[in-house]
Design a protein around this motif. Structure first.
Motif, PDB file in Angstrom:
ATOM      1  N   UNK A   1       0.823  -1.369   0.018  1.00 34.07           N
ATOM      2  CA  UNK A   1      -0.094   0.078   0.247  1.00 34.07           C
ATOM      3  C   UNK A   1       1.109   1.065   0.038  1.00 34.07           C
ATOM      4  N   UNK A   2       1.214   2.177  -0.982  1.00 32.60           N
ATOM      5  CA  UNK A   2       1.247   3.067  -0.782  1.00 32.60           C
ATOM      6  C   UNK A   2       1.084   4.362   0.472  1.00 32.60           C
ATOM      7  N   UNK A   3       2.314   4.708   0.118  1.00 29.58           N
ATOM      8  CA  UNK A   3       2.239   5.826   1.492  1.00 29.58           C
ATOM      9  C   UNK A   3       2.788   6.787   1.024  1.00 29.58           C
ATOM     10  N   UNK A   4       1.645   7.963   1.944  1.00 29.10           N
ATOM     11  CA  UNK A   4       2.727   9.365   1.146  1.00 29.10           C
ATOM     12  C   UNK A   4       2.975  10.084   2.552  1.00 29.10           C
ATOM     13  N   UNK A   5       4.319  10.123   2.830  1.00 29.57           N
ATOM     14  CA  UNK A   5       4.765  10.713   3.546  1.00 29.57           C
ATOM     15  C   UNK A   5       4.634  11.999   4.082  1.00 29.57           C
ATOM     16  N   UNK A   8       6.242  14.836   2.321  1.00 26.11           N
ATOM     17  CA  UNK A   8       5.393  14.814   0.463  1.00 26.11           C
ATOM     18  C   UNK A   8       4.497  15.869   0.308  1.00 26.11           C
ATOM     19  N   UNK A   9       4.060  15.901   1.414  1.00 28.64           N
ATOM     20  CA  UNK A   9       2.510  17.145   1.655  1.00 28.64           C
ATOM     21  C   UNK A   9       2.809  17.862   1.069  1.00 28.64           C
ATOM     22  N   UNK A  10       2.228  18.817   0.187  1.00 33.45           N
ATOM     23  CA  UNK A  10       2.246  19.621  -0.431  1.00 33.45           C
ATOM     24  C   UNK A  10       1.364  21.053   0.129  1.00 33.45           C
ATOM     25  N   UNK A  11       2.688  22.297   0.871  1.00 32.51           N
ATOM     26  CA  UNK A  11       1.730  23.429   2.065  1.00 32.51           C
ATOM     27  C   UNK A  11       1.311  24.464  -0.003  1.00 32.51           C
ATOM     28  N   UNK A  12       0.172  25.250  -0.072  1.00 29.85           N
ATOM     29  CA  UNK A  12      -0.429  26.299  -0.673  1.00 29.85           C
ATOM     30  C   UNK A  12      -0.711  26.893   0.421  1.00 29.85           C
ATOM     31  N   UNK A  13       0.209  28.544   0.374  1.00 33.42           N
ATOM     32  CA  UNK A  13      -0.819  29.444   1.228  1.00 33.42           C
ATOM     33  C   UNK A  13      -0.979  30.723   0.814  1.00 33.42           C
ATOM     34  N   UNK A  14      -2.609  30.788   0.604  1.00 35.49           N
ATOM     35  CA  UNK A  14      -3.168  32.218  -0.197  1.00 35.49           C
ATOM     36  C   UNK A  14      -4.051  33.106   0.924  1.00 35.49           C
ATOM     37  N   UNK A  15      -3.714  34.659   0.890  1.00 34.48           N
ATOM     38  CA  UNK A  15      -4.221  35.638   1.812  1.00 34.48           C
ATOM     39  C   UNK A  15      -5.445  35.166   3.110  1.00 34.48           C
ATOM     40  N   UNK A  16      -5.868  33.827   2.137  1.00 40.38           N
ATOM     41  CA  UNK A  16      -7.561  33.206   3.605  1.00 40.38           C
ATOM     42  C   UNK A  16      -6.766  31.860   4.474  1.00 40.38           C
ATOM     43  N   UNK A  18      -4.282  28.130   5.436  1.00 43.19           N
ATOM     44  CA  UNK A  18      -3.344  27.472   4.527  1.00 43.19           C
ATOM     45  C   UNK A  18      -4.177  26.223   3.977  1.00 43.19           C
ATOM     46  N   UNK A  19      -3.388  25.851   2.424  1.00 38.13           N
ATOM     47  CA  UNK A  19      -3.717  24.422   1.854  1.00 38.13           C
ATOM     48  C   UNK A  19      -2.337  23.619   2.410  1.00 38.13           C
ATOM     49  N   UNK A  20      -2.501  22.371   2.568  1.00 37.26           N
ATOM     50  CA  UNK A  20      -1.639  21.211   2.256  1.00 37.26           C
ATOM     51  C   UNK A  20      -1.958  19.897   2.046  1.00 37.26           C
ATOM     52  N   UNK A  21      -1.576  20.315   1.242  1.00 39.62           N
ATOM     53  CA  UNK A  21      -2.549  18.668   0.194  1.00 39.62           C
ATOM     54  C   UNK A  21      -1.447  17.508   0.845  1.00 39.62           C
ATOM     55  N   UNK A  22      -2.352  16.027   0.912  1.00 41.56           N
ATOM     56  CA  UNK A  22      -2.197  15.322   1.668  1.00 41.56           C
ATOM     57  C   UNK A  22      -1.994  14.266   0.579  1.00 41.56           C
ATOM     58  N   UNK A  26      -0.708  14.087  -8.400  1.00 40.47           N
ATOM     59  CA  UNK A  26       0.837  14.577  -8.289  1.00 40.47           C
ATOM     60  C   UNK A  26       1.207  13.382  -7.134  1.00 40.47           C
ATOM     61  N   UNK A  27       0.608  13.119  -6.327  1.00 34.96           N
ATOM     62  CA  UNK A  27       0.967  12.195  -5.317  1.00 34.96           C
ATOM     63  C   UNK A  27       1.388  11.276  -5.029  1.00 34.96           C
ATOM     64  N   UNK A  28       0.749  10.143  -6.325  1.00 34.72           N
ATOM     65  CA  UNK A  28       0.264   9.426  -6.829  1.00 34.72           C
ATOM     66  C   UNK A  28      -1.824   8.226  -6.588  1.00 34.72           C
ATOM     67  N   UNK A  29      -2.296   9.578  -6.311  1.00 34.51           N
ATOM     68  CA  UNK A  29      -3.590   9.143  -6.461  1.00 34.51           C
ATOM     69  C   UNK A  29      -4.034   8.859  -7.012  1.00 34.51           C
ATOM     70  N   UNK A  30      -5.337   8.962  -7.477  1.00 34.24           N
ATOM     71  CA  UNK A  30      -5.634   8.924  -8.359  1.00 34.24           C
ATOM     72  C   UNK A  30      -7.604   8.977  -9.227  1.00 34.24           C
ATOM     73  N   UNK A  31      -7.875   8.738  -7.855  1.00 35.49           N
ATOM     74  CA  UNK A  31      -9.661   9.022  -7.301  1.00 35.49           C
ATOM     75  C   UNK A  31     -10.118  10.158  -6.542  1.00 35.49           C
ATOM     76  N   UNK A  32      -9.003  10.869  -5.715  1.00 39.21           N
ATOM     77  CA  UNK A  32      -9.504  11.537  -4.781  1.00 39.21           C
ATOM     78  C   UNK A  32      -8.271  13.000  -4.683  1.00 39.21           C
TER      79      UNK A  32
END
Length: 125
Positions: A1-5, A8-16, A18-22, A26-32
């Motif tokens: 089973x793949x594990x995203x460490x 490897x999470x991605x952090x995106x900051x907006x003025x309102x 912070x979104x951290x992609x889990x 692009x991290x190996x998932x396909x459906x969500x």
């Protein structure tokens, strides 16, 4: 089973917020795409729409959610089902701030309610 460490999470900051992609394509998932939203106390996002359903589960603080004509107040443990094409705005609790885990189809488009500014937010891909 793949594990995203965590590293490897991605952090995106907006003025309102912070979104951290889990998880995302692009991290190996396909459906969500799965991300965490963190908002400072009193922060509010813009009124906008997505072209897919989103599922938000509150994990910290609280928020007022404008969802179409409804005004909702949410606290930890609550889950908000946000249908596609319904205008929404999330406003963090003025004292506690807000944190949620969000799931949606990857590559979803966001725009202003009138359709302008259509884009694919980076945390969904």
């Amino acid at each position: 089973m793949p594990v995203i460490r965590h590293a490897e999470s991605r952090r995106t900051e907006t003025p309102n917020a912070v979104m951290t992609t889990l998880a995302s394509p692009t991290q190996g998932g396909t459906q969500l795409a799965l991300w965490r939203v963190d908002m400072r106390p009193g922060a509010a996002g813009p009124l906008h729409v997505f072209d897919v359903e989103q599922v938000w589960t509150v994990v910290r603080g609280g928020a007022s959610v404008e969802l179409g004509v409804e005004q909702l107040v949410v606290v930890p443990g609550d889950t908000v089902l946000m249908p596609p094409a319904v205008p929404r705005r999330v406003s963090a609790d003025p004292v506690l701030g807000f944190g949620a885990i969000v799931a949606a189809s990857p590559g979803a488009h966001a725009s202003a309610p009138d359709g302008t500014g259509r884009t694919v937010p980076g945390w969904t891909v």
